[in-house]
Enzyme design. Sequence first.
Site, short mmCIF file in Angstrom:
data_model
loop_
_atom_site.label_atom_id
_atom_site.label_comp_id
_atom_site.label_asym_id
_atom_site.label_seq_id
_atom_site.Cartn_x
_atom_site.Cartn_y
_atom_site.Cartn_z
N HIS A 131 0.84 -1.20 0.00
CA HIS A 131 0.00 0.00 0.00
C HIS A 131 0.87 1.25 0.00
O HIS A 131 2.08 1.18 0.22
CB HIS A 131 -0.93 0.02 1.22
CG HIS A 131 -2.07 -0.95 1.12
ND1 HIS A 131 -1.95 -2.27 1.48
CD2 HIS A 131 -3.35 -0.79 0.70
CE1 HIS A 131 -3.10 -2.89 1.28
NE2 HIS A 131 -3.97 -2.01 0.82
N LYS A 135 -0.42 4.89 4.47
CA LYS A 135 -1.36 3.98 5.14
C LYS A 135 -0.87 3.68 6.55
O LYS A 135 0.29 3.32 6.76
CB LYS A 135 -1.51 2.68 4.35
CG LYS A 135 -2.56 1.72 4.93
CD LYS A 135 -2.79 0.54 4.01
CE LYS A 135 -3.74 -0.49 4.61
NZ LYS A 135 -5.09 0.08 4.88
#
Length: 237
Positions: A131, A135
């Site tokens: 990600h 995040k």
Amino acid sequence: MEIILVGACGKMGREVARGLFDGMHIAVSVDLRSHCKNISDYRGEADVIIDFSSHTATEETLTYAVRRGLPCVIASTGQNSRERAALTRAAAHIPVFYSENMSLGIAVLLESAKAAAEIMRDAEIEIIEKHHSAKLDSPSGTALMLARELLSENGRIVTARNGDEPRAGHDIGISSVRIGNIRGYHEVIISNGKETLSFSHEVEDRSVFARGALSAACFIIKKEKGLYGMYDLVHLK
């Protein structure tokens, strides 16, 4: 369909508002940056709730949904044990839809990986998730969901390996990468030492999550009380 949209001013809330299906309308936008800052302040008409805010709002949203008898889609992630218990309690009174990932593609990946793991019974399983660098949670809720669904009875979920401890055959390891602007990548690797299968899913546009939540709303308003997820939506239970 009149929707109470919680987390309306966030990235995913805006995606939901942009992606409304025909016949859908936002009854009220609930957000700290909106005119309606608290869901409990809204007393108007509605058919369903979609909450894309934060897991910390889960209990408040569900309490309101139960009080008003409204179906509810919880699209936020990262719920702790208390918040998960709230999902179960609410589902005893109203239809509740919850999934760690609102992408239909992840549901397909999980079903494919489950089928492979069932056939390759003694295989080892690992999960890789990637990600964007902003995040906060690691591993991702989706990776944990995949691991829980694929875990054998005597296995463990291992999220951080170090040292020289050998890998236990029934464990499922999760490796996390945080870099750049990756929206979401999940890969399940299954190997028995003689052959290896790999199932992967990559999000290229956040709108897939909004579309999944809107599809869940269409699905849940037709259901009786209970807790539903992506498996039910994909298989149209």
